[in-house]
Scaffold this motif. Sequence first.
Motif, PDB file in Angstrom:
ATOM      1  N   GLY A  52       0.922  -1.181  -0.034  1.00 33.53           N
ATOM      2  CA  GLY A  52      -0.262   0.022  -0.223  1.00 33.53           C
ATOM      3  C   GLY A  52       0.934   1.411   0.401  1.00 33.53           C
ATOM      4  N   LEU A  53       2.144   1.394   1.276  1.00 32.67           N
ATOM      5  CA  LEU A  53       2.792   1.956   0.925  1.00 32.67           C
ATOM      6  C   LEU A  53       3.535   2.839  -0.288  1.00 32.67           C
ATOM      7  CD1 LEU A  53       4.889   3.685   3.083  1.00 32.67           C
ATOM      8  CD2 LEU A  53       6.523   2.459   1.827  1.00 32.67           C
ATOM      9  N   VAL A  54       3.861   1.634  -0.879  1.00 29.84           N
ATOM     10  CA  VAL A  54       4.643   2.096  -2.074  1.00 29.84           C
ATOM     11  C   VAL A  54       3.464   2.324  -4.034  1.00 29.84           C
ATOM     12  CG1 VAL A  54       5.621   0.446  -4.016  1.00 29.84           C
ATOM     13  CG2 VAL A  54       6.287  -0.141  -1.996  1.00 29.84           C
ATOM     14  N   GLU A  55       2.477   1.698  -3.340  1.00 23.22           N
ATOM     15  CA  GLU A  55       1.182   1.875  -4.532  1.00 23.22           C
ATOM     16  C   GLU A  55       1.177   3.603  -4.493  1.00 23.22           C
ATOM     17  OE1 GLU A  55      -3.076   0.774  -6.398  1.00 23.22           O
ATOM     18  OE2 GLU A  55      -1.737  -0.497  -4.643  1.00 23.22           O
ATOM     19  N   ARG A  56       0.834   3.622  -3.146  1.00 23.68           N
ATOM     20  CA  ARG A  56       0.125   5.082  -2.831  1.00 23.68           C
ATOM     21  C   ARG A  56       1.654   5.878  -2.828  1.00 23.68           C
ATOM     22  NH1 ARG A  56      -3.487   5.977   1.630  1.00 23.68           N
ATOM     23  NH2 ARG A  56      -4.509   8.490   1.034  1.00 23.68           N
ATOM     24  N   CYS A  57       2.462   5.976  -3.071  1.00 23.19           N
ATOM     25  CA  CYS A  57       3.246   6.984  -2.967  1.00 23.19           C
ATOM     26  C   CYS A  57       4.456   7.054  -4.463  1.00 23.19           C
ATOM     27  CB  CYS A  57       4.675   6.008  -1.636  1.00 23.19           C
ATOM     28  SG  CYS A  57       4.508   6.801   0.058  1.00 23.19           S
ATOM     29  N   PHE A  58       3.964   5.343  -5.083  1.00 24.31           N
ATOM     30  CA  PHE A  58       4.383   5.684  -6.359  1.00 24.31           C
ATOM     31  C   PHE A  58       3.432   6.575  -7.423  1.00 24.31           C
ATOM     32  CE2 PHE A  58       4.617   4.074 -10.430  1.00 24.31           C
ATOM     33  CZ  PHE A  58       5.594   4.650 -11.114  1.00 24.31           C
ATOM     34  N   LEU A  59       2.100   6.471  -6.863  1.00 28.64           N
ATOM     35  CA  LEU A  59       1.311   6.904  -7.724  1.00 28.64           C
ATOM     36  C   LEU A  59       1.083   8.621  -7.530  1.00 28.64           C
ATOM     37  CD1 LEU A  59      -1.407   4.134  -7.698  1.00 28.64           C
ATOM     38  CD2 LEU A  59      -0.425   4.878  -9.076  1.00 28.64           C
ATOM     39  N   GLU A  60       1.298   8.777  -6.235  1.00 26.43           N
ATOM     40  CA  GLU A  60       1.525  11.050  -5.668  1.00 26.43           C
ATOM     41  C   GLU A  60       2.406  11.665  -6.183  1.00 26.43           C
ATOM     42  OE1 GLU A  60       1.162  12.840  -1.560  1.00 26.43           O
ATOM     43  OE2 GLU A  60      -0.021  10.643  -1.703  1.00 26.43           O
ATOM     44  N   CYS A  61       3.907  10.892  -6.236  1.00 30.01           N
ATOM     45  CA  CYS A  61       4.975  11.093  -6.515  1.00 30.01           C
ATOM     46  C   CYS A  61       5.618  11.122  -7.702  1.00 30.01           C
ATOM     47  CB  CYS A  61       5.894  10.838  -5.175  1.00 30.01           C
ATOM     48  SG  CYS A  61       5.742  11.377  -4.026  1.00 30.01           S
ATOM     49  N   VAL A  62       5.894   9.833  -8.128  1.00 31.79           N
ATOM     50  CA  VAL A  62       6.457   9.933  -9.479  1.00 31.79           C
ATOM     51  C   VAL A  62       5.875  10.179 -10.976  1.00 31.79           C
ATOM     52  CG1 VAL A  62       7.904   8.612 -10.766  1.00 31.79           C
ATOM     53  CG2 VAL A  62       7.163   7.834  -8.577  1.00 31.79           C
ATOM     54  N   THR A  63       6.252  11.254 -11.529  1.00 27.99           N
ATOM     55  CA  THR A  63       5.626  12.212 -12.732  1.00 27.99           C
ATOM     56  C   THR A  63       6.562  11.553 -13.693  1.00 27.99           C
ATOM     57  OG1 THR A  63       7.245  14.214 -11.400  1.00 27.99           O
ATOM     58  CG2 THR A  63       4.366  13.559 -10.995  1.00 27.99           C
ATOM     59  N   GLY A  64       7.567  11.700 -13.224  1.00 30.75           N
ATOM     60  CA  GLY A  64       8.227  11.701 -15.250  1.00 30.75           C
ATOM     61  C   GLY A  64       9.662   9.927 -15.405  1.00 30.75           C
ATOM     62  N   PHE A  65       9.448   9.396 -16.411  1.00 26.93           N
ATOM     63  CA  PHE A  65       9.808   8.477 -16.635  1.00 26.93           C
ATOM     64  C   PHE A  65      11.130   8.673 -17.653  1.00 26.93           C
ATOM     65  CE2 PHE A  65       5.862   8.115 -15.229  1.00 26.93           C
ATOM     66  CZ  PHE A  65       5.884   6.261 -13.990  1.00 26.93           C
ATOM     67  N   ARG A  66      11.441   9.397 -17.528  1.00 25.65           N
ATOM     68  CA  ARG A  66      12.925   9.881 -18.535  1.00 25.65           C
ATOM     69  C   ARG A  66      13.979   9.290 -18.046  1.00 25.65           C
ATOM     70  NH1 ARG A  66      11.797  13.089 -22.667  1.00 25.65           N
ATOM     71  NH2 ARG A  66       9.583  13.835 -22.896  1.00 25.65           N
ATOM     72  N   SER A  67      14.286   9.235 -16.208  1.00 26.81           N
ATOM     73  CA  SER A  67      14.775   8.981 -15.721  1.00 26.81           C
ATOM     74  C   SER A  67      15.037   7.683 -14.696  1.00 26.81           C
ATOM     75  CB  SER A  67      15.458  10.055 -14.925  1.00 26.81           C
ATOM     76  OG  SER A  67      17.071   9.255 -14.158  1.00 26.81           O
ATOM     77  N   LYS A  68      15.739   6.907 -15.168  1.00 28.77           N
ATOM     78  CA  LYS A  68      15.900   6.092 -13.637  1.00 28.77           C
ATOM     79  C   LYS A  68      16.090   6.463 -12.366  1.00 28.77           C
ATOM     80  CE  LYS A  68      18.875   2.773 -16.782  1.00 28.77           C
ATOM     81  NZ  LYS A  68      20.308   0.961 -16.719  1.00 28.77           N
ATOM     82  N   ALA A  69      16.504   7.484 -11.676  1.00 26.89           N
ATOM     83  CA  ALA A  69      17.081   7.717 -10.634  1.00 26.89           C
ATOM     84  C   ALA A  69      15.664   9.118 -10.179  1.00 26.89           C
ATOM     85  CB  ALA A  69      17.860   8.735 -10.655  1.00 26.89           C
ATOM     86  N   LEU A  70      14.848   8.686  -9.099  1.00 25.67           N
ATOM     87  CA  LEU A  70      13.924   9.753  -8.963  1.00 25.67           C
ATOM     88  C   LEU A  70      14.407  11.317  -8.823  1.00 25.67           C
ATOM     89  CD1 LEU A  70      12.246   8.274  -5.359  1.00 25.67           C
ATOM     90  CD2 LEU A  70      11.707   7.927  -8.435  1.00 25.67           C
ATOM     91  N   THR A  71      13.929  12.166  -9.395  1.00 27.92           N
ATOM     92  CA  THR A  71      14.464  13.544  -9.126  1.00 27.92           C
ATOM     93  C   THR A  71      13.971  14.569  -7.324  1.00 27.92           C
ATOM     94  OG1 THR A  71      12.123  14.385  -9.386  1.00 27.92           O
ATOM     95  CG2 THR A  71      13.584  14.607 -11.543  1.00 27.92           C
ATOM     96  N   ALA A  72      15.212  15.278  -7.213  1.00 32.18           N
ATOM     97  CA  ALA A  72      15.041  15.779  -6.061  1.00 32.18           C
ATOM     98  C   ALA A  72      13.737  16.356  -5.423  1.00 32.18           C
ATOM     99  CB  ALA A  72      15.672  17.073  -6.462  1.00 32.18           C
ATOM    100  N   PRO A  73      12.540  16.620  -6.571  1.00 36.48           N
ATOM    101  CA  PRO A  73      11.633  16.939  -5.656  1.00 36.48           C
ATOM    102  C   PRO A  73      10.033  15.811  -5.139  1.00 36.48           C
ATOM    103  CG  PRO A  73      11.694  18.592  -7.780  1.00 36.48           C
ATOM    104  CD  PRO A  73      12.642  16.916  -7.121  1.00 36.48           C
ATOM    105  N   GLU A  74      10.592  14.489  -6.493  1.00 30.95           N
ATOM    106  CA  GLU A  74      10.055  13.373  -6.065  1.00 30.95           C
ATOM    107  C   GLU A  74      10.370  12.356  -4.798  1.00 30.95           C
ATOM    108  OE1 GLU A  74       9.220  11.894 -10.869  1.00 30.95           O
ATOM    109  OE2 GLU A  74      11.015  11.110  -9.924  1.00 30.95           O
ATOM    110  N   GLU A  75      12.106  12.069  -4.678  1.00 33.68           N
ATOM    111  CA  GLU A  75      12.527  11.677  -4.008  1.00 33.68           C
ATOM    112  C   GLU A  75      12.117  11.991  -2.685  1.00 33.68           C
ATOM    113  OE1 GLU A  75      17.173  10.535  -2.170  1.00 33.68           O
ATOM    114  OE2 GLU A  75      16.827  11.188  -4.655  1.00 33.68           O
ATOM    115  N   LYS A  76      12.085  13.727  -2.084  1.00 35.19           N
ATOM    116  CA  LYS A  76      11.958  14.221  -1.100  1.00 35.19           C
ATOM    117  C   LYS A  76       9.854  14.338  -1.068  1.00 35.19           C
ATOM    118  CE  LYS A  76      10.738  18.992   0.568  1.00 35.19           C
ATOM    119  NZ  LYS A  76      10.935  20.460   1.125  1.00 35.19           N
ATOM    120  N   CYS A  77       9.101  13.599  -1.921  1.00 35.86           N
ATOM    121  CA  CYS A  77       7.676  13.754  -2.047  1.00 35.86           C
ATOM    122  C   CYS A  77       7.843  12.516  -1.528  1.00 35.86           C
ATOM    123  CB  CYS A  77       6.967  13.867  -3.528  1.00 35.86           C
ATOM    124  SG  CYS A  77       5.486  13.235  -3.689  1.00 35.86           S
TER     125      CYS A  77
END
Length: 111
Positions: A52-77
């Motif tokens: 539930g944690l993974v699904e909720r936070c992924f859907l809420e925070c991950v907005t881009g798929f151009r990179s393997k790594a999270l962006t700084a705002p995504e990581e903070k989120c």
Amino acid sequence: PRTRRLRRLKPRLGAMQSLMQSMEHASAEQRTEMLERLEEMQLKDTLRMFNGLVERCFLECVTGFRSKALTAPEEKCVTTCANKYLKHSGRVGQRFGELSAQQNEAAAQQG
């Protein structure tokens, strides 16, 4: 959402309490089997919470798929989301314990 989650916990609470009560009059072999079942239930609950944690936070925070790594705002989120989710789950667990204690007291007064 909190009351909905607590309503979903009540049947599991009942199942766990039923197992615990039946352990009082069980043989050593039956107790071992019941403890294994209880551990399995706890593992399933933990996995359900983690998923539930993974699904909720992924859907809420991950907005881009151009990179393997999270962006700084995504990581903070994700960090903020995970912390909130874990605090909420801790509170639900605390409430679960309170409900269990209340039910145990009520059963002791009746019996």
